[in-house]
Motif scaffolding. Structure first.
Motif, mmCIF file in Angstrom:
data_model
loop_
_atom_site.group_PDB
_atom_site.id
_atom_site.type_symbol
_atom_site.label_atom_id
_atom_site.label_comp_id
_atom_site.label_asym_id
_atom_site.label_seq_id
_atom_site.Cartn_x
_atom_site.Cartn_y
_atom_site.Cartn_z
ATOM 1 N N ALA A 28 0.796 -0.959 -0.191
ATOM 2 C CA ALA A 28 -0.529 0.347 -0.222
ATOM 3 C C ALA A 28 0.849 1.260 0.007
ATOM 4 C CB ALA A 28 -0.653 0.851 1.611
ATOM 5 N N PRO A 29 0.387 2.260 -0.426
ATOM 6 C CA PRO A 29 1.464 3.654 -0.375
ATOM 7 C C PRO A 29 2.228 4.227 1.140
ATOM 8 C CG PRO A 29 -1.233 3.902 -1.755
ATOM 9 C CD PRO A 29 -1.228 2.365 -0.720
ATOM 10 N N ALA A 30 2.916 4.224 1.585
ATOM 11 C CA ALA A 30 3.334 4.930 2.536
ATOM 12 C C ALA A 30 2.685 5.214 3.403
ATOM 13 C CB ALA A 30 4.807 5.805 2.016
ATOM 14 N N ARG A 35 -0.006 3.741 8.740
ATOM 15 C CA ARG A 35 -1.647 3.368 9.516
ATOM 16 C C ARG A 35 -1.791 2.006 9.499
ATOM 17 N NH1 ARG A 35 -6.560 2.032 8.188
ATOM 18 N NH2 ARG A 35 -6.383 2.638 5.853
ATOM 19 N N LEU A 36 -1.482 1.356 9.185
ATOM 20 C CA LEU A 36 -1.770 -0.610 9.343
ATOM 21 C C LEU A 36 -0.654 -0.902 10.241
ATOM 22 C CD1 LEU A 36 -2.935 -1.652 5.604
ATOM 23 C CD2 LEU A 36 -4.458 -0.970 7.259
ATOM 24 N N LEU A 37 0.445 -0.388 10.305
ATOM 25 C CA LEU A 37 1.449 -0.573 10.802
ATOM 26 C C LEU A 37 1.382 -0.820 12.364
ATOM 27 C CD1 LEU A 37 4.356 -1.080 7.757
ATOM 28 C CD2 LEU A 37 3.221 -2.812 9.023
ATOM 29 N N LEU A 48 7.535 5.754 7.281
ATOM 30 C CA LEU A 48 6.482 6.115 6.235
ATOM 31 C C LEU A 48 6.071 7.189 6.271
ATOM 32 C CD1 LEU A 48 6.066 2.352 6.340
ATOM 33 C CD2 LEU A 48 6.751 3.374 4.160
ATOM 34 N N ASP A 49 5.252 7.627 7.940
ATOM 35 C CA ASP A 49 4.733 8.835 7.518
ATOM 36 C C ASP A 49 5.561 9.787 6.708
ATOM 37 O OD1 ASP A 49 2.636 7.755 8.967
ATOM 38 O OD2 ASP A 49 3.312 8.411 11.406
ATOM 39 N N ALA A 50 7.285 9.592 6.365
ATOM 40 C CA ALA A 50 7.605 11.354 6.358
ATOM 41 C C ALA A 50 8.260 10.872 5.045
ATOM 42 C CB ALA A 50 8.893 10.648 7.157
ATOM 43 N N ALA A 190 6.662 2.878 -2.698
ATOM 44 C CA ALA A 190 7.245 3.635 -2.211
ATOM 45 C C ALA A 190 8.648 3.546 -1.043
ATOM 46 C CB ALA A 190 6.602 3.991 -0.392
ATOM 47 N N TYR A 191 9.239 2.421 -2.196
ATOM 48 C CA TYR A 191 10.545 1.643 -1.115
ATOM 49 C C TYR A 191 11.629 1.904 -2.415
ATOM 50 C CZ TYR A 191 7.177 0.412 2.142
ATOM 51 O OH TYR A 191 6.557 0.629 2.952
#
Length: 221
Positions: A28-30, A35-37, A48-50, A190-191
């Motif tokens: 999923a997108p970052a 939110r899920l992690l 990932l928030d960043a 995102a990675y």
């Protein structure tokens, strides 16, 4: 979240149902992945928030080949920000992918892209304006002045993850944090890259890691 001491994972779905799995791959997108992690891997979620994203629009145009004095050569071009143009790239789809030309040999299909990080004002224009600025920039860049027989504008809000200096280190920290939770990993644009080949490669990496580290059902129960 982990389902007891079995090492398996419990996933709560939006409709209220629950799945129990040997492993979970969050593709999923970052922002969604964060939110899920967050309940189980807050450090990875914080990284990932960043991750920042840019929005863009694709303007796909079809021209009659008979209207083109000369077809644009090559597969397309990129436009550096210093040029100050509306489009940031053009892809001559009919040249780059033979299957697009085979669908209708009488048409020459291309697409332009609009929207850079921090330049969302371009995307506030309506579809007709985006098509017009694309045609203007194409005329100046490759002399294409024909009128397209069809135009489709597709908008991707927050569709392009950004990779600033330090991004690879951030991704490494995400993977290290998740490595402490066997059976939980991530993959996606995102990675390691936004292109289709890069996303496929990252998906394969996640699949290989999952097969190596996930605890099969019944083990340890």
């Amino acid at each position: 979240d982990p389902a007891g001491r079995s090492g398996r994972w419990r996933v709560e779905l939006g409709d209220g149902h629950t799945l129990t799995a040997d492993a979970v791959v969050v593709a999923a997108p970052a922002p969604v992945a964060a939110r899920l992690l967050r309940p189980e891997a807050p450090a990875a979620a914080g990284e990932l928030d960043a991750v920042d994203y840019a929005s863009m629009a694709l303007i796909t145009m079809a021209f009659r080949r008979s209207d083109l004095p000369a077809e644009p050569p090559g597969s397309g071009f990129l436009v550096p920000p210093v040029d100050g143009r509306g489009i940031k790239a053009a892809t001559f789809s009919a040249n780059k992918w033979s299957w697009t030309a085979a669908q209708d040999p009488g048409l020459f299909v291309l697409r332009t892209s609009v929207g850079r990080h921090g330049e969302d004002e371009w995307l506030r224009r309506d579809d007709a304006e985006l098509a017009a600025l694309s045609r203007r920039d194409l005329a100046e860049a490759v002399g294409l002045t024909a009128v397209p027989v069809d135009t489709v504008v597709t908008r991707w809000e927050g569709g392009l993850p950004q990779y600033p200096v330090g991004h690879l280190e951030r991704v490494a920290r995400v993977h290290r944090d998740l490595a402490e939770r066997p059976g939980l990993t991530v993959c996606g644009a995102a990675y390691a890259g936004v292109g289709v080949p890069a996303c496929i490669a990252d998906g394969r990496r996640a699949a290989d890691l999952t097969l190596r580290t996930a605890r099969p059902a019944g083990e340890g129960e």
